[in-house]
Scaffold this motif. Structure first.
Motif, PDB file in Angstrom:
ATOM      1  N   VAL B  53       0.830  -1.206   0.000  1.00  0.00           N
ATOM      2  CA  VAL B  53       0.000   0.000   0.000  1.00  0.00           C
ATOM      3  C   VAL B  53       0.865   1.256   0.000  1.00  0.00           C
ATOM      4  CG1 VAL B  53      -1.668   1.363   1.312  1.00  0.00           C
ATOM      5  CG2 VAL B  53      -1.945  -1.117   1.136  1.00  0.00           C
ATOM      6  N   PHE B  54       1.858   1.260   0.894  1.00  0.00           N
ATOM      7  CA  PHE B  54       2.666   2.478   1.023  1.00  0.00           C
ATOM      8  C   PHE B  54       3.963   2.411   0.213  1.00  0.00           C
ATOM      9  CE2 PHE B  54       0.235   2.166   5.036  1.00  0.00           C
ATOM     10  CZ  PHE B  54      -0.535   3.296   4.874  1.00  0.00           C
ATOM     11  N   SER B  55       4.103   1.357  -0.597  1.00  0.00           N
ATOM     12  CA  SER B  55       5.310   1.163  -1.408  1.00  0.00           C
ATOM     13  C   SER B  55       6.596   1.326  -0.606  1.00  0.00           C
ATOM     14  CB  SER B  55       5.357   2.145  -2.589  1.00  0.00           C
ATOM     15  OG  SER B  55       4.132   2.187  -3.233  1.00  0.00           O
ATOM     16  N   ILE B  56       6.667   0.653   0.561  1.00  0.00           N
ATOM     17  CA  ILE B  56       7.934   0.648   1.278  1.00  0.00           C
ATOM     18  C   ILE B  56       8.402  -0.789   1.464  1.00  0.00           C
ATOM     19  CG2 ILE B  56       8.193   2.815   2.569  1.00  0.00           C
ATOM     20  CD1 ILE B  56       6.356   1.789   4.642  1.00  0.00           C
ATOM     21  N   ASN B  57       9.654  -0.929   1.818  1.00  0.00           N
ATOM     22  CA  ASN B  57      10.253  -2.244   2.042  1.00  0.00           C
ATOM     23  C   ASN B  57       9.397  -3.067   3.007  1.00  0.00           C
ATOM     24  OD1 ASN B  57      11.898  -4.365   2.993  1.00  0.00           O
ATOM     25  ND2 ASN B  57      13.714  -3.228   2.359  1.00  0.00           N
ATOM     26  N   ILE B  58       9.066  -4.295   2.606  1.00  0.00           N
ATOM     27  CA  ILE B  58       8.154  -5.071   3.448  1.00  0.00           C
ATOM     28  C   ILE B  58       8.783  -5.438   4.785  1.00  0.00           C
ATOM     29  CG2 ILE B  58       6.741  -6.044   1.569  1.00  0.00           C
ATOM     30  CD1 ILE B  58       8.331  -8.709   2.152  1.00  0.00           C
ATOM     31  N   SER B  59      10.113  -5.497   4.856  1.00  0.00           N
ATOM     32  CA  SER B  59      10.736  -5.800   6.147  1.00  0.00           C
ATOM     33  C   SER B  59      10.329  -4.766   7.189  1.00  0.00           C
ATOM     34  CB  SER B  59      12.257  -5.816   6.024  1.00  0.00           C
ATOM     35  OG  SER B  59      12.658  -6.959   5.334  1.00  0.00           O
ATOM     36  N   ILE B 184      13.432  -9.449   9.391  1.00  0.00           N
ATOM     37  CA  ILE B 184      14.588  -9.508   8.488  1.00  0.00           C
ATOM     38  C   ILE B 184      14.677 -10.845   7.777  1.00  0.00           C
ATOM     39  CG2 ILE B 184      16.035  -7.753   9.594  1.00  0.00           C
ATOM     40  CD1 ILE B 184      17.595  -9.983  10.958  1.00  0.00           C
ATOM     41  N   SER B 185      14.092 -11.888   8.334  1.00  0.00           N
ATOM     42  CA  SER B 185      14.271 -13.174   7.666  1.00  0.00           C
ATOM     43  C   SER B 185      13.087 -13.581   6.800  1.00  0.00           C
ATOM     44  CB  SER B 185      14.589 -14.257   8.691  1.00  0.00           C
ATOM     45  OG  SER B 185      13.813 -14.094   9.822  1.00  0.00           O
ATOM     46  N   ILE B 186      11.987 -12.816   6.850  1.00  0.00           N
ATOM     47  CA  ILE B 186      10.777 -13.259   6.140  1.00  0.00           C
ATOM     48  C   ILE B 186      11.012 -13.349   4.632  1.00  0.00           C
ATOM     49  CG2 ILE B 186       9.758 -10.944   5.942  1.00  0.00           C
ATOM     50  CD1 ILE B 186       7.069 -12.303   6.553  1.00  0.00           C
ATOM     51  N   LYS B 187      11.721 -12.381   4.075  1.00  0.00           N
ATOM     52  CA  LYS B 187      11.927 -12.378   2.629  1.00  0.00           C
ATOM     53  C   LYS B 187      12.928 -13.474   2.237  1.00  0.00           C
ATOM     54  CE  LYS B 187      14.322  -9.724  -0.569  1.00  0.00           C
ATOM     55  NZ  LYS B 187      15.373  -8.717  -0.484  1.00  0.00           N
ATOM     56  N   ILE B 188      13.877 -13.741   3.138  1.00  0.00           N
ATOM     57  CA  ILE B 188      14.961 -14.646   2.796  1.00  0.00           C
ATOM     58  C   ILE B 188      14.584 -16.111   2.991  1.00  0.00           C
ATOM     59  CG2 ILE B 188      17.354 -15.239   3.321  1.00  0.00           C
ATOM     60  CD1 ILE B 188      17.518 -12.286   4.430  1.00  0.00           C
ATOM     61  N   ILE B 189      14.131 -16.449   4.206  1.00  0.00           N
ATOM     62  CA  ILE B 189      13.835 -17.861   4.434  1.00  0.00           C
ATOM     63  C   ILE B 189      12.361 -18.117   4.712  1.00  0.00           C
ATOM     64  CG2 ILE B 189      16.179 -18.423   5.188  1.00  0.00           C
ATOM     65  CD1 ILE B 189      15.103 -18.418   8.053  1.00  0.00           C
ATOM     66  N   GLY B 190      11.549 -17.057   4.729  1.00  0.00           N
ATOM     67  CA  GLY B 190      10.119 -17.293   4.874  1.00  0.00           C
ATOM     68  C   GLY B 190       9.720 -17.524   6.313  1.00  0.00           C
TER      69      GLY B 190
END
Lengths: 240, 269
Positions: B53-59, B184-190
């Motif tokens: 929505v706000f177009s920012i980094n999801i982390s 920090i790990s959600i994008k990398i390892i889920g």
């Protein structure tokens, strides 16, 4: 006993705690000085542990006030259920809130008679052994205010006397104020400076000698308790 | 055998996450917060949606939402008679519902659900490595500072608070740090892999350890071993990397239940 050091270390003024539409305790006024042992007695549900928790700052009083003149407090709770997902040896537990040296730890464990258990896991201790470790931990923090909620529960008979003597000794050696919650009226009468008889409020208070003669004490504990207790003097001249 | 560059990056990031997960995972187990990971995973959907929505980094948005959930849990724990598990259930399902509502509103976005669940450790960038190691180092440093009061509060809150350890404050800090780890790990390892890496190595370590520090060290070793061998297994057998790591951790857990345990832990207890 070090009665000349009359510096007050804890004061409760008209303190009360109100929970679930009733007063757990109310109008509690008491004070503890350095080197003094104050014992709280009373039937189940009379608010002994609640009073201890007010003094410790765990429960905020809904009425009245608590004035603490120290921040060096040690606490032996009545029930300590440790979650066994946490592996904890006696030595780890002894360092729970203080950075006590190994030598100090062995010394106090020796005083409570459990020095041999230092590397054992808390889980493998018996109820009485655990109680001795709890007391040792509290002493090791060198408190100015020591609050003991039934510290000898589950300890065998001879051990009980030895631990009560130890509490007495520690209170004068560290010159700390002590609040003791106890069911052992014999000890109460022989070795404490002041007694508070609790039943939701303070029924009566004073020195052991005066309290056994008070009407409220006899009402609460029965005439036979008062009779058996008044002549009792505990022998402090030997160790175990 | 010459390792491809992406594989080395995956190894470095994976080892970093395993090292962070060790101590934090032990506290998850000790404080019975296993369901916290699940709650955060449900709330992270909302975080991801807000990121779009706000177009920012999801982390950042995941961290914000997770921290709010952690603070809510903390406040509700203080104010109600309900235990952590019921409160976590409440927060978990309500944040998932809110997340789904927001996602439904954003019909123009296609969500990569598998990516959210398992991440893509083979696609990590140098920036990811930097984020994991720098943030991870910071988190472990903060944990080191609050260590004694957090541990004392875990053993007994009454003793800790009456002996000046402020256990509630360190508990709140710990939960916010845990949200940070998830973020920090959600994008990398889920989300599945991070909650698994928090719990399984710590659970395995519990079986063979005798003190808190020992349990933390063993869970770090188990986590790192699982990451390294899981990644090699996924390269060799062409399996999905995330699940391979967790399966290795599971195998180590099962081994710790067998008589082998006595060989490892020696004459303890």
């Amino acid at each position: 006993m070090a009665k000349e050091h009359n510096k007050i270390i804890l004061e409760l003024k008209d303190a009360g705690v109100y929970r679930s539409n009733r007063w757990l305790v109310r109008n509690i006024t008491l004070s503890v000085s350095k080197g003094e042992i104050l014992t709280i007695i009373g039937p189940n549900g009379s608010g002994k542990s609640t009073t201890a928790k007010i003094a410790l700052g765990i429960l905020k009083p809904d009425a009245g006030s608590v004035i603490l003149h120290t921040n060096k407090i040690a606490y032996v709770p009545q029930n300590l259920a440790i979650d066994w997902t946490l592996p904890l040896r006696v030595i780890d537990f002894m360092r729970l809130t203080n950075k006590t040296t190994f030598q100090e730890i062995t010394e106090v464990l020796d005083m409570t008679g459990v020095a041999s258990l230092i590397n054992k896991n808390l889980r493998n201790l018996s109820g009485g052994e655990f109680q001795r470790v709890l007391l040792a931990r509290a002493i090791a923090t060198k408190p100015e205010l020591l609050i003991l909620d039934e510290p000898v529960q589950g300890v065998d008979f001879t051990g009980e006397i030895a631990l009560y003597n130890l509490i007495n000794q520690v209170s004068s050696e560290l010159n700390c104020g002590t609040i003791l919650i106890s069911h052992d009226l014999h000890f109460v009468m022989s070795a404490t400076d002041n007694v508070i008889c609790l039943n939701g409020h303070i029924c009566c208070s004073g020195t052991p000698k005066t309290i056994v003669q008070s009407k409220e004490f006899i009402d609460l504990f029965g005439a036979s308790a008062a009779q058996t207790l008044s002549p009792y003097e505990h022998d402090h001249d030997h160790s175990h | 055998m010459i390792l491809d560059d992406f594989f080395i990056r995956a190894l470095i990031v994976g080892i970093g996450i395993a090292i962070i997960a060790g101590p934090f995972g032990c506290f998850v187990v000790w404080k019975r917060l296993s369901y916290f990971g699940e709650t955060l995973s449900h709330s992270s959907l909302l975080g991801v949606a807000l990121g779009y929505v706000f177009s920012i980094n999801i982390s950042i948005t995941v961290f914000a939402v997770s921290s709010i959930v952690a603070i809510l849990l903390f406040l509700l724990n203080e104010r109600t008679e309900l235990t952590s598990d019921s409160l976590l259930g409440l927060l978990s399902h309500s944040s998932l519902s809110i997340g789904l509502l927001v996602v439904g509103y954003l019909s123009y976005i296609r969500f990569d659900m598998m990516g959210l669940l398992f991440g893509d450790i083979l696609a990590v960038t140098k920036l990811d490595i930097l984020i994991v190691w720098v943030c991870g180092g910071l988190f472990i440093f903060i944990l080191y500072i609050i260590w004694q009061s957090l541990l004392a509060g875990t053993v007994n809150r009454d003793i800790a608070s009456s002996e000046n350890m402020s256990p509630r404050r360190s508990e709140l800090i710990y939960m916010i740090l845990l949200s940070g780890i998830i973020a920090i790990s959600i994008k990398i390892i889920g989300i599945l892999l991070i909650t698994g890496l928090l719990i399984i190595p710590a659970a395995m370590a519990r079986n063979i350890s005798n003190s808190p520090i020992q349990m933390i060290l063993i869970s770090i070793i188990v986590g790192v071993t699982s990451v390294v061998s899981g990644l090699f297994a996924s390269l060799t057998f062409n399996t999905a990397s995330g699940p391979s790591i967790l399966v290795i951790a599971l195998i180590l857990f099962i081994i710790s239940l067998t008589p082998l345990k006595r060989l490892i832990s020696g004459a303890n207890n």
